[in-house]
Design a protein around this motif. Structure first.
Motif, PDB file in Angstrom:
ATOM      1  N   GLU A   1     103.673  57.019 -24.258  1.00  0.00           N
ATOM      2  CA  GLU A   1     102.256  57.348 -24.133  1.00  0.00           C
ATOM      3  C   GLU A   1     101.529  57.086 -25.448  1.00  0.00           C
ATOM      4  OE1 GLU A   1      99.126  58.269 -21.847  1.00  0.00           O
ATOM      5  OE2 GLU A   1     101.140  58.659 -21.083  1.00  0.00           O
ATOM      6  N   ALA A   2     102.153  57.472 -26.563  1.00  0.00           N
ATOM      7  CA  ALA A   2     101.521  57.282 -27.865  1.00  0.00           C
ATOM      8  C   ALA A   2     101.357  55.810 -28.207  1.00  0.00           C
ATOM      9  CB  ALA A   2     102.337  57.988 -28.952  1.00  0.00           C
ATOM     10  N   PHE A   3     102.286  54.982 -27.739  1.00  0.00           N
ATOM     11  CA  PHE A   3     102.221  53.540 -27.993  1.00  0.00           C
ATOM     12  C   PHE A   3     101.965  52.782 -26.685  1.00  0.00           C
ATOM     13  CE2 PHE A   3     104.789  55.175 -31.513  1.00  0.00           C
ATOM     14  CZ  PHE A   3     104.173  54.573 -32.604  1.00  0.00           C
ATOM     15  N   ALA A   4     101.061  53.315 -25.889  1.00  0.00           N
ATOM     16  CA  ALA A   4     100.779  52.707 -24.579  1.00  0.00           C
ATOM     17  C   ALA A   4     100.280  51.276 -24.707  1.00  0.00           C
ATOM     18  CB  ALA A   4      99.749  53.561 -23.835  1.00  0.00           C
ATOM     19  N   ASP A   5      99.549  50.971 -25.787  1.00  0.00           N
ATOM     20  CA  ASP A   5      99.050  49.610 -25.976  1.00  0.00           C
ATOM     21  C   ASP A   5     100.200  48.622 -26.184  1.00  0.00           C
ATOM     22  OD1 ASP A   5      99.625  50.959 -28.346  1.00  0.00           O
ATOM     23  OD2 ASP A   5      98.206  49.779 -29.537  1.00  0.00           O
ATOM     24  N   ILE A   6     101.212  49.019 -26.954  1.00  0.00           N
ATOM     25  CA  ILE A   6     102.365  48.142 -27.171  1.00  0.00           C
ATOM     26  C   ILE A   6     103.192  48.016 -25.901  1.00  0.00           C
ATOM     27  CG2 ILE A   6     104.503  47.846 -28.484  1.00  0.00           C
ATOM     28  CD1 ILE A   6     103.173  49.156 -30.839  1.00  0.00           C
ATOM     29  N   GLU A   7     103.341  49.118 -25.170  1.00  0.00           N
ATOM     30  CA  GLU A   7     104.072  49.078 -23.901  1.00  0.00           C
ATOM     31  C   GLU A   7     103.398  48.115 -22.922  1.00  0.00           C
ATOM     32  OE1 GLU A   7     106.841  50.731 -22.805  1.00  0.00           O
ATOM     33  OE2 GLU A   7     107.266  51.710 -24.721  1.00  0.00           O
ATOM     34  N   ALA A   8     102.057  48.107 -22.916  1.00  0.00           N
ATOM     35  CA  ALA A   8     101.317  47.220 -22.014  1.00  0.00           C
ATOM     36  C   ALA A   8     101.526  45.758 -22.404  1.00  0.00           C
ATOM     37  CB  ALA A   8      99.830  47.570 -22.045  1.00  0.00           C
ATOM     38  N   VAL A   9     101.507  45.473 -23.698  1.00  0.00           N
ATOM     39  CA  VAL A   9     101.749  44.103 -24.159  1.00  0.00           C
ATOM     40  C   VAL A   9     103.179  43.677 -23.834  1.00  0.00           C
ATOM     41  CG1 VAL A   9     101.903  42.605 -26.185  1.00  0.00           C
ATOM     42  CG2 VAL A   9     100.022  44.226 -25.993  1.00  0.00           C
ATOM     43  N   ALA A  10     104.139  44.568 -24.060  1.00  0.00           N
ATOM     44  CA  ALA A  10     105.549  44.260 -23.823  1.00  0.00           C
ATOM     45  C   ALA A  10     105.835  43.947 -22.358  1.00  0.00           C
ATOM     46  CB  ALA A  10     106.417  45.419 -24.291  1.00  0.00           C
TER      47      ALA A  10
ATOM     48  N   HIS B   1     111.916  41.937 -28.696  1.00  0.00           N
ATOM     49  CA  HIS B   1     110.748  41.601 -29.512  1.00  0.00           C
ATOM     50  C   HIS B   1     111.164  41.164 -30.916  1.00  0.00           C
ATOM     51  CE1 HIS B   1     109.136  43.764 -26.162  1.00  0.00           C
ATOM     52  NE2 HIS B   1     109.501  44.945 -26.639  1.00  0.00           N
ATOM     53  N   GLU B   2     112.209  40.325 -30.971  1.00  0.00           N
ATOM     54  CA  GLU B   2     112.682  39.833 -32.258  1.00  0.00           C
ATOM     55  C   GLU B   2     112.505  38.314 -32.353  1.00  0.00           C
ATOM     56  OE1 GLU B   2     116.660  41.322 -32.420  1.00  0.00           O
ATOM     57  OE2 GLU B   2     116.034  43.339 -33.036  1.00  0.00           O
ATOM     58  N   ALA B   3     113.348  37.558 -31.632  1.00  0.00           N
ATOM     59  CA  ALA B   3     113.232  36.094 -31.708  1.00  0.00           C
ATOM     60  C   ALA B   3     113.287  35.453 -30.324  1.00  0.00           C
ATOM     61  CB  ALA B   3     114.342  35.548 -32.603  1.00  0.00           C
ATOM     62  N   GLU B   4     113.086  36.260 -29.293  1.00  0.00           N
ATOM     63  CA  GLU B   4     113.165  35.736 -27.926  1.00  0.00           C
ATOM     64  C   GLU B   4     111.973  34.841 -27.603  1.00  0.00           C
ATOM     65  OE1 GLU B   4     115.095  39.864 -27.924  1.00  0.00           O
ATOM     66  OE2 GLU B   4     113.321  38.894 -28.785  1.00  0.00           O
ATOM     67  N   ASP B   5     112.234  33.820 -26.784  1.00  0.00           N
ATOM     68  CA  ASP B   5     111.138  32.972 -26.303  1.00  0.00           C
ATOM     69  C   ASP B   5     110.273  33.765 -25.333  1.00  0.00           C
ATOM     70  OD1 ASP B   5     112.006  30.772 -27.732  1.00  0.00           O
ATOM     71  OD2 ASP B   5     113.313  30.054 -26.108  1.00  0.00           O
ATOM     72  N   GLY B   6     108.986  33.530 -25.379  1.00  0.00           N
ATOM     73  CA  GLY B   6     108.082  34.180 -24.440  1.00  0.00           C
ATOM     74  C   GLY B   6     107.841  35.641 -24.734  1.00  0.00           C
ATOM     75  N   CYS B   7     108.023  36.070 -26.001  1.00  0.00           N
ATOM     76  CA  CYS B   7     107.795  37.472 -26.365  1.00  0.00           C
ATOM     77  C   CYS B   7     106.302  37.698 -26.587  1.00  0.00           C
ATOM     78  CB  CYS B   7     108.580  37.832 -27.621  1.00  0.00           C
ATOM     79  SG  CYS B   7     108.266  39.523 -28.197  1.00  0.00           S
ATOM     80  N   ALA B   8     105.711  38.490 -25.724  1.00  0.00           N
ATOM     81  CA  ALA B   8     104.271  38.748 -25.807  1.00  0.00           C
ATOM     82  C   ALA B   8     103.923  39.595 -27.022  1.00  0.00           C
ATOM     83  CB  ALA B   8     103.798  39.432 -24.522  1.00  0.00           C
ATOM     84  N   VAL B   9     104.853  40.466 -27.437  1.00  0.00           N
ATOM     85  CA  VAL B   9     104.596  41.331 -28.590  1.00  0.00           C
ATOM     86  C   VAL B   9     104.511  40.510 -29.868  1.00  0.00           C
ATOM     87  CG1 VAL B   9     105.557  43.178 -30.024  1.00  0.00           C
ATOM     88  CG2 VAL B   9     105.634  43.366 -27.533  1.00  0.00           C
TER      89      VAL B   9
END
Length: 363
Positions: free
Chosen positions: A276-285, A295-303
């Protein structure tokens, strides 16, 4: 006993909800009481007869499994009065509507109740050298997990030249959370707090030492309820003024909980609060190509893309990852300790069973 007419109880939040809950559970020969202060294993409670000291019963101690099963400030309890004494015995804790937890100090992972039945949690941070958005994010995790409504309160606004900029920065890190700047010294911002201080509402203050929680309480109460101390000028850090958690009735009918300042807020079982506190990051993820994206070196990482194009603050993402690792570590540690305690309990039960068996054989 006419609970509706008891002004002392109502001043500390007694209402129809708690009356119905208490009567529905039929606590025979008991009376309701709210914990208004805690001192180690002793409690100060408010009943229809006024304030008195309390301790939990032996049966309560025996049946309690976790530290959080014990009463905390804000809890409504069923107590047994002691004839001829100004003391009562706590027999039960009524089901909580909300509860704020943190990891207790020490190496053994267990939760500590900071406060219970809180409607609004005011996360207090000062607009001085101690201003810290990352710290606010940690408090927001705990607030969302507790069930209370979080509100960020930026104190000492008279010491800040860019209040609007600071408010905007906090709002960006706290999506959907109201942020207010106040100054007790200049009597600024009081009206903005009125919606949270309605009659019967319980509001808690939480934050580090020196952010002005006790000053804020005194300001809103219109009197010196709590002693205040100065802060060190070199780093804006304060000394612990409040040494225990306590409830105070405010003139408008609300109840405010003051808590000791915390140097470090250690998280406890708060994954939902983190989301809930990081809802914006959860939405992007959610837009990442792979569901298990780290969210490190994967292809297609939205974050990673959001960080690259500037729509996501890398410092906020670092805080998101840090709190995630912390919660994962605490979860593993808790499971290990729980297994150890379970084996120990089973061993004790087996030993007691053997003793009873041999005792019966001897007879």
């Amino acid at each position: 006993m006419n609970l509706n007419e008891n002004e002392q109880m109502q001043a500390f939040g007694w209402n129809e909800h708690w009356k119905t809950r208490f009567l529905a559970d039929e606590y025979k020969e008991m009376i309701p009481a709210r914990v208004i202060a805690q001192f180690a294993n002793q409690y100060r409670v408010i009943t229809q007869h006024g304030e008195c000291m309390a301790a939990v019963s032996g049966k309560f101690q025996f049946e309690a499994i976790r530290r959080s099963d014990f009463p905390g400030v804000g809890d409504w309890t069923a107590v047994q009065p002691l004839a001829g004494e100004k003391r009562v015995v706590i027999q039960a804790v009524l089901p909580r509507t909300t509860v704020m937890l943190r990891k207790a100090a020490g190496s053994i992972p267990e939760e500590q109740v900071i406060g219970a039945n809180i409607d609004t949690l005011l996360i207090v941070n000062a607009l001085n050298e101690d201003f810290n958005i990352r710290k606010i994010e940690r408090y927001l995790i705990v607030a969302w997990e507790s069930g209370a409504v979080p509100v960020v309160l930026l104190t000492k606004a008279d010491l800040c030249d860019d209040v609007a900029v600071k408010i905007a920065a906090v709002e960006a890190a706290a999506p959907g959370v109201f942020v207010h700047a106040v100054s007790a010294l200049q009597d600024m911002g009081r009206d903005a707090l009125s919606p949270y201080l309605q009659p019967g509402c319980t509001v808690a203050l939480t934050g580090s030492s020196g952010v002005g929680k006790s000053t804020l309480l005194n300001w809103l109460a219109g009197g010196d309820l709590q002693r205040v101390q100065g802060i060190r000028e070199d780093d804006a850090r304060g000394r612990h003024t409040t040494t225990h958690r306590e409830l105070f009735p405010l003139p408008g009918g609300a109840v405010m909980m003051d808590t000791p300042g915390m140097r470090e807020l250690q998280l406890w079982d708060a994954e939902e609060g983190r989301q809930e506190a990081f809802a914006d990051i959860e939405a992007v993820a959610a837009a990442c190509r792979f569901r298990d994206c780290r969210h490190e070196a994967e292809d297609g990482c939205a974050v990673k893309q959001a960080i690259a194009d500037g729509t996501l603050d890398p410092r906020r993402f670092a805080s998101y990852r840090k709190t995630g690792r912390e919660l994962e570590y605490m979860n593993r540690k808790e499971q290990t300790v729980s297994k150890r305690l379970k084996k120990s309990a089973e061993k004790r039960l087996g030993t007691n069973s053997d003793r009873r068996k041999y005792s019966q054989m001897d007879e």
